[in-house]
Design a protein around this motif. Sequence first.
Motif, PDB file in Angstrom:
ATOM      1  N   ASN A  44       1.005  -1.131   0.015  1.00  0.00           N
ATOM      2  CA  ASN A  44      -0.183  -0.232   0.251  1.00  0.00           C
ATOM      3  C   ASN A  44       0.816   1.290  -0.078  1.00  0.00           C
ATOM      4  O   ASN A  44       1.511   1.368   1.165  1.00  0.00           O
ATOM      5  CB  ASN A  44      -0.592  -0.141   1.165  1.00  0.00           C
ATOM      6  CG  ASN A  44      -2.099   0.997   1.226  1.00  0.00           C
ATOM      7  OD1 ASN A  44      -2.081   2.384   0.487  1.00  0.00           O
ATOM      8  ND2 ASN A  44      -2.869   1.340   2.230  1.00  0.00           N
ATOM      9  N   PRO A  45       0.884   1.949  -0.937  1.00  0.00           N
ATOM     10  CA  PRO A  45       1.429   2.789  -1.324  1.00  0.00           C
ATOM     11  C   PRO A  45       1.776   4.306  -0.326  1.00  0.00           C
ATOM     12  O   PRO A  45       2.830   4.525  -0.289  1.00  0.00           O
ATOM     13  CB  PRO A  45       1.593   3.536  -2.482  1.00  0.00           C
ATOM     14  CG  PRO A  45       1.090   2.235  -3.508  1.00  0.00           C
ATOM     15  CD  PRO A  45       0.288   1.225  -2.458  1.00  0.00           C
ATOM     16  N   SER A  46       0.190   4.244   0.240  1.00  0.00           N
ATOM     17  CA  SER A  46       0.262   5.234   1.083  1.00  0.00           C
ATOM     18  C   SER A  46       1.082   4.806   2.297  1.00  0.00           C
ATOM     19  O   SER A  46       0.512   5.890   2.847  1.00  0.00           O
ATOM     20  CB  SER A  46      -1.394   5.233   0.724  1.00  0.00           C
ATOM     21  OG  SER A  46      -1.762   4.077   2.170  1.00  0.00           O
ATOM     22  N   PHE A  47       1.218   3.956   2.851  1.00  0.00           N
ATOM     23  CA  PHE A  47       1.695   3.609   3.779  1.00  0.00           C
ATOM     24  C   PHE A  47       3.634   4.858   4.047  1.00  0.00           C
ATOM     25  O   PHE A  47       3.663   4.979   4.635  1.00  0.00           O
ATOM     26  CB  PHE A  47       2.789   2.314   4.168  1.00  0.00           C
ATOM     27  CG  PHE A  47       2.933   1.798   5.361  1.00  0.00           C
ATOM     28  CD1 PHE A  47       2.987   1.643   6.189  1.00  0.00           C
ATOM     29  CD2 PHE A  47       4.694   1.615   5.581  1.00  0.00           C
ATOM     30  CE1 PHE A  47       3.278   1.232   7.774  1.00  0.00           C
ATOM     31  CE2 PHE A  47       5.250   1.251   6.418  1.00  0.00           C
ATOM     32  CZ  PHE A  47       4.725   1.455   7.826  1.00  0.00           C
ATOM     33  N   ALA A  51       0.836  12.052   2.776  1.00  0.00           N
ATOM     34  CA  ALA A  51       1.309  12.982   3.745  1.00  0.00           C
ATOM     35  C   ALA A  51       1.463  11.672   5.075  1.00  0.00           C
ATOM     36  O   ALA A  51       2.010  13.076   5.794  1.00  0.00           O
ATOM     37  CB  ALA A  51       0.240  14.336   3.534  1.00  0.00           C
ATOM     38  N   ASP A  52       0.524  11.933   5.318  1.00  0.00           N
ATOM     39  CA  ASP A  52       0.077  11.304   6.787  1.00  0.00           C
ATOM     40  C   ASP A  52       0.746  10.173   6.927  1.00  0.00           C
ATOM     41  O   ASP A  52       0.844  10.120   7.782  1.00  0.00           O
ATOM     42  CB  ASP A  52      -1.794  10.524   6.764  1.00  0.00           C
ATOM     43  CG  ASP A  52      -2.200  12.045   6.809  1.00  0.00           C
ATOM     44  OD1 ASP A  52      -1.717  13.006   6.974  1.00  0.00           O
ATOM     45  OD2 ASP A  52      -3.580  11.546   6.841  1.00  0.00           O
ATOM     46  N   GLY A  53       0.850   8.926   6.158  1.00  0.00           N
ATOM     47  CA  GLY A  53       1.802   7.471   5.859  1.00  0.00           C
ATOM     48  C   GLY A  53       2.930   8.473   6.160  1.00  0.00           C
ATOM     49  O   GLY A  53       3.940   7.976   8.326  1.00  0.00           O
ATOM     50  N   TYR A  54       3.793   9.526   5.837  1.00  0.00           N
ATOM     51  CA  TYR A  54       5.048  10.065   5.680  1.00  0.00           C
ATOM     52  C   TYR A  54       4.958  10.059   7.257  1.00  0.00           C
ATOM     53  O   TYR A  54       5.981  10.270   8.121  1.00  0.00           O
ATOM     54  CB  TYR A  54       5.460  10.729   4.945  1.00  0.00           C
ATOM     55  CG  TYR A  54       6.601  11.324   4.758  1.00  0.00           C
ATOM     56  CD1 TYR A  54       8.275  10.734   5.030  1.00  0.00           C
ATOM     57  CD2 TYR A  54       6.685  12.586   5.712  1.00  0.00           C
ATOM     58  CE1 TYR A  54       8.959  11.794   4.782  1.00  0.00           C
ATOM     59  CE2 TYR A  54       7.606  13.122   5.511  1.00  0.00           C
ATOM     60  CZ  TYR A  54       9.271  12.942   5.342  1.00  0.00           C
ATOM     61  OH  TYR A  54      10.084  13.732   5.634  1.00  0.00           O
ATOM     62  N   SER A 179       9.177  19.347   6.072  1.00  0.00           N
ATOM     63  CA  SER A 179       8.760  18.540   6.172  1.00  0.00           C
ATOM     64  C   SER A 179       9.347  17.231   6.678  1.00  0.00           C
ATOM     65  O   SER A 179       8.572  16.103   7.042  1.00  0.00           O
ATOM     66  CB  SER A 179       8.502  18.249   4.264  1.00  0.00           C
ATOM     67  OG  SER A 179      10.491  17.348   4.392  1.00  0.00           O
ATOM     68  N   ILE A 180       9.981  18.007   8.066  1.00  0.00           N
ATOM     69  CA  ILE A 180      10.011  16.442   8.707  1.00  0.00           C
ATOM     70  C   ILE A 180       9.497  17.467  10.332  1.00  0.00           C
ATOM     71  O   ILE A 180       9.531  18.303  10.508  1.00  0.00           O
ATOM     72  CB  ILE A 180      11.576  16.915   9.423  1.00  0.00           C
ATOM     73  CG1 ILE A 180      11.728  16.279   8.257  1.00  0.00           C
ATOM     74  CG2 ILE A 180      11.910  15.312  10.286  1.00  0.00           C
ATOM     75  CD1 ILE A 180      13.761  15.424   8.294  1.00  0.00           C
ATOM     76  N   PRO A 181       8.137  16.656  10.533  1.00  0.00           N
ATOM     77  CA  PRO A 181       7.705  16.485  12.490  1.00  0.00           C
ATOM     78  C   PRO A 181       8.973  17.056  12.827  1.00  0.00           C
ATOM     79  O   PRO A 181       9.922  16.607  12.882  1.00  0.00           O
ATOM     80  CB  PRO A 181       7.113  15.461  12.396  1.00  0.00           C
ATOM     81  CG  PRO A 181       6.909  14.686  11.342  1.00  0.00           C
ATOM     82  CD  PRO A 181       8.398  14.727  10.974  1.00  0.00           C
TER      83      PRO A 181
END
Lengths: 345, 357
Positions: A44-47, A51-54, A179-181
């Motif tokens: 599942n590429p969205s993993f 944006a959420d997965g990452y 782009s890093i939390p």
Amino acid sequence: MSIGATGGTTRSPIARTLGTVFGARETGIAIALVVIIIAATLRNPSFLFSADGYRDLLLTPSILLLVAVGQAIVIITRNVDLSVGSVLGLTAYLTGRLFIDFPGIPPALVFVAGIAFGAVLGLINGALVAFARVPALVITLGTLYIYRGINVAWAGGDRINASDMPAEFRGLGTAQLASIPVLTVIALVVLVVAAWYMRNARGGREFYAIGSDPDAAQLYGLKVTRRILVAFVVCGALAGLAGVLYAARYGTVSSQAGTGWELQAIGAAVIGGVAISGGSGTVWGAAIGAFLLLTINRALPILGIQDFWQRAVVGALILGAIVLDRVLSLRQSRKLIAQRDETHV
Amino acid sequence: MSDTILRENSAVRRAPDSYRAHGRPAWQRVLFTRESAIIGLLVVVILVALATVRNFDSPLTVTYLLLDVAPILLIALPMTLIIVSEEIDLSVASTVGLSSVIVGILTQAGLPFEATALVALFVGVIAGALNGFLITVVGLPSLAVTIGTLALFRGIAVGLLGTTAITDFPEFWTDLAQSRIPGTPVPSIVIPIVVLAVAFAILLHFTSFGRGIYAIGLNKEAAAFSGVHVDRTKFLLFVSSGLVSAFAGIFFTLRFGNARGDNAIGLELSIIAAVLLGGVSIFGGRGAIHGVIAGVLLIGTLGSALRLANVTSDVINVITGVLLVLSVVSTSVLRWVRSKRLGSAGKSRKEVPASSG
């Protein structure tokens, strides 16, 4: 730590670096982490690529990472801190309480208060362990109950809600820096500083010396009492920092926040190759262990396994990691003995 | 024949009086131990509670107190032996959960309860054997192994049952688990507990196997050289721990009438706290069954009395923690005080070891 370097005095620096990287105990577990991420992403590429997965991938383990790094330092000195979950819960509640009782308090001050409070709780652990010369397992099991009890007595049935805290503070839980939390950035900075200190500073090396052989360290003249005190204070302070971040990330804090985190943190350290008998392992390993522990949780459902099985997989992983560690160290010691016999013929 | 030789030898080699006296008269040696202190504290707590807490003397209080501490009391027995041998078993509560789930699933599948209980006990033995194998054969530290199996066994339990609970058990067995010995407020579960406690006490205190456990805890290498089967002993201890935990799991399931994957979660810490409070040293080689039983009952009684007095559970938690910390710190404080008081006298005594007196 540097298995590859033992035989290679004549090899080039690049070969030596590669040897160190691939011989390190942390490498195996890092590969496992990468494999899981790749497998889940293929399914599942969205993993990874949404944006959420990452964000989740980096964000969720960051708080456990801080606790695991502190725990690793304590375990390296041949002690253990079972009270970290209670310390985290207590500082998380303190964080919310400060915002409610002192409206307009600057978040920076709350951070300082949380870290300082955690450090004091760690100091109590450390003082009892180091001065009374009693086993850390018993002391911190006792303070686990005491700190949690104080937390419940203080909070009662109340809980901190997201609306109790200012938006700019809660924003930290989701904010990003390039782009890093932000939470991950904080965790990584702590990790790099701790790793540098443990590897290069005199104090860090003394932690290892104390953990390998406390009596020898004492005889050699190391300040064992003070070092153990420092290890517990650092561990408490990091759990305190984790508590503040916990409040920022989750918004809701009940009196049970952080229950059971002690075993997660020890588990992360053990998976990452920190020997429970002290004196070996790195905070890098503990950090990778923390990442692996929580990434599996999200990867399992994607891989078609019910997430109820997460604990079982984690358990198998802990056992696998310590068995592998044992096998590798046995092989290493056999190799060293063979080398010695060759040179002494 | 060899017996008489031994006796003659021991007569000849009788230790000097200065050693036999241990420096203190016998009554002091019996009275001033950790075990006696905990038993004394237990008696004080019971007396104070009887005098001040309303309803503490009711039969129902006794019944519920004993039903509540029963799983802790059971598992504390093998845990004592394991900690005396300088190991630890963190996986016990997960084994409780696993056996609870096994009993639930098999009962639901229609197996007679006796059979499901047997399977659950067998699973407990397997769980203990896995711990024992990893610790003795592979040579891993028990703290690390049992943190792993804590997650593994709990994970299997939760994985098998998910979040569902099985509540349909034969009435005969659920009634039995909560029944009392006729004419007394004492629950029937106390009978197997007493039998097991006597068995473990005899094993630890009156057999060569038990002496071996102390020897292992004090010095593993020395024990091995004097003929103690270190690995076999440890393996058997972990198997017994798994078996007793599974038994406690069956009781737990019947008493509350439900089988869930997260049954008894976190119980391992309460058990270890009670064992350590009972005077068992975490460094091994020291401890006694009667002290541990007193330790378990002390925590249970204190909790029960305080709850009746409307003190909340968090205060009970704090008291448990303070007791645990005090009980270990007090010995080192006493040691420090004694060394200060003896001062130069203590030193001179060390220099002349064989002097009588």
